[in-house]
Scaffold this active site. Structure first.
Site, PDB file in Angstrom:
ATOM      1  N   ARG A  46       7.552   3.196   7.766  1.00 47.72           N
ATOM      2  CA  ARG A  46       6.175   2.945   7.337  1.00 47.72           C
ATOM      3  C   ARG A  46       5.376   4.241   7.364  1.00 47.72           C
ATOM      4  NH1 ARG A  46       2.419   1.653  10.794  1.00 47.72           N
ATOM      5  NH2 ARG A  46       3.795   0.392  12.104  1.00 47.72           N
ATOM      6  N   TYR A  98     -11.538  -1.310 -14.822  1.00 51.56           N
ATOM      7  CA  TYR A  98     -10.474  -2.283 -14.631  1.00 51.56           C
ATOM      8  C   TYR A  98     -10.963  -3.472 -13.812  1.00 51.56           C
ATOM      9  CZ  TYR A  98      -6.246  -4.251 -12.537  1.00 51.56           C
ATOM     10  OH  TYR A  98      -5.282  -5.106 -12.084  1.00 51.56           O
ATOM     11  N   LYS A 195       1.954   2.388 -14.288  1.00 46.34           N
ATOM     12  CA  LYS A 195       1.734   2.557 -15.714  1.00 46.34           C
ATOM     13  C   LYS A 195       2.478   3.782 -16.252  1.00 46.34           C
ATOM     14  CE  LYS A 195      -1.132  -0.958 -15.146  1.00 46.34           C
ATOM     15  NZ  LYS A 195      -1.405  -1.050 -13.708  1.00 46.34           N
TER      16      LYS A 195
END
Length: 379
Positions: A46, A98, A195
């Site tokens: 992590r 967005y 993206k």
């Protein structure tokens, strides 16, 4: 290095144990320590992972940054930036952005006492009346999703520096191939790496890039403490995707331009939103701060009924009706019911996002097939 060379080699070093050219996927949750606190730079996945660290070096390189951080999603990266704030702090945000960012701001952080002002940033000076002693952050997109509005990053950065505010730019639509906000004065750059950076619609990931070491350490602490980390397989996929960013973006730009002009000349199309048109209100700014105009655009039909829009949305065969953008394949999207459904209708309409607006992510297929698909779908 020139841009194309840097994109291919960013973050990449041969594996020291085997000489592997590609960064290995370190699929492990923990790392052996020689003694308590004595290790090889890795304790727990992590906090640290070699595959992730290679990707973060690549993120920094392609945005001309000193530091990069990889997150489990673009929203997770945005969430971590807002966690820098405290109750009573205020944020100036773009009015056209967005829908997932708007949802995070309004549905999650407003109830924790953070106040958001939504401003049209096409004129930089519009943010000035909203600056006060509680203002800590300016959050902007350019080009904006989905109306392709352009904001002047350098002009806004001058204002934020004057008032000692943090400026974060969502650079997802442009990608580092077309635009580098840190070079224009921004403090932070955010990407939905899902993206264009990933580029193949097969991974969810986010990124932050910055130059200030103290800011990097704050964000890393929040990420480690709250757990918004990507897995090594996802990091490998984005590392691989970045290597072809430049060639993909070249084709996205070429195809986007041709589709935009085709739609503008179509007798059934009303308005086309693409920042590469010379009569776009922000064209000169876009031309100055970007190296191209990208493959994202939106359009309306002259028949503005939702039925007409739905017919087009349901009739394409090369363009897939789906959320997201930036993959090699072309996507068609209905913002009002998909990516921006979380924004109240009256707010969408106020910003120019009509119920019949159609958004395209123009892929890298053969342009003749893309034009033919739109021709048969629009009729």
């Amino acid at each position: 290095m020139k841009l194309a060379t840097k994109i291919i080699h960013a973050g990449a070093e041969p594996d020291p144990s085997t000489g592997a050219v590609m960064t290995p996927i370190y699929q492990t949750s923990t790392f052996v320590q020689e003694a308590p606190g004595q290790h090889k730079g890795y304790e727990y996945a992590r906090s640290q992972n070699p595959t992730r660290f290679a990707l973060e070096r690549a993120f920094a390189a392609i945005e001309n940054a000193q530091f990069g951080l990889a997150f489990s999603s673009g929203v997770a990266a945005t969430d971590t930036v807002i966690k820098l704030l405290q109750p009573g702090d205020e944020v100036i945000a773009a009015s056209d952005m967005y829908g997932g960012t708007y949802r995070l701001f309004t549905k999650v952080y407003e109830k924790f006492g953070i106040r958001f002002h939504y401003v049209n940033m096409q004129q930089a000076e519009n943010i000035v009346p909203f600056v006060n002693g509680n203002t800590k952050l300016v959050w902007m997109e350019t080009p904006t999703n989905p109306l392709m509005n352009i904001a002047d990053i350098a002009a806004i950065a001058r204002i934020t520096k004057e008032h000692k505010l943090l400026l974060c730019v969502d650079n997802t639509f442009a990608s580092p191939y077309l635009q580098n906000p840190l070079d224009l004065g921004a403090d932070l750059v955010m990407h939905s790496a899902t993206k264009y950076l990933g580029g193949h619609s097969d991974v969810i990931q986010g990124a932050l890039m910055m130059n200030d070491v103290a800011l990097r350490d704050q964000l890393y602490f929040l990420q480690k403490s709250c757990g918004a980390v990507p897995g090594p397989q996802d990091c490998f996929l984005v590392l691989r995707g970045i290597k072809t960013l430049h060639v993909r973006m070249q084709r996205h730009c070429e195809n986007g331009e041709k589709v935009a002009h085709y739609l503008r000349n179509h007798p059934k199309v009303g308005k086309v939103y693409w920042c590469g048109f010379e009569d776009h209100p922000n064209y000169e700014i876009a031309k100055r701060q970007m190296r191209g105009f990208g493959g994202m655009l939106s359009f309306t039909l002259k028949d503005e009924s939702i039925e007409a829009a739905n017919k087009v949305l349901s009739s394409t065969t090369v363009f897939s009706l789906a959320e997201s953008l930036g993959g090699v394949e072309s996507l068609i999207n209905h913002p009002a019911s998909m990516t921006h459904a979380s924004i109240p209708r009256e707010e969408r309409l106020k910003n120019g996002l009509t119920d019949s607006l159609i958004r395209l992510s123009v892929g890298i297929e053969d342009i003749d097939d893309l034009i033919a698909d739109l021709k048969q779908a629009i009729g």
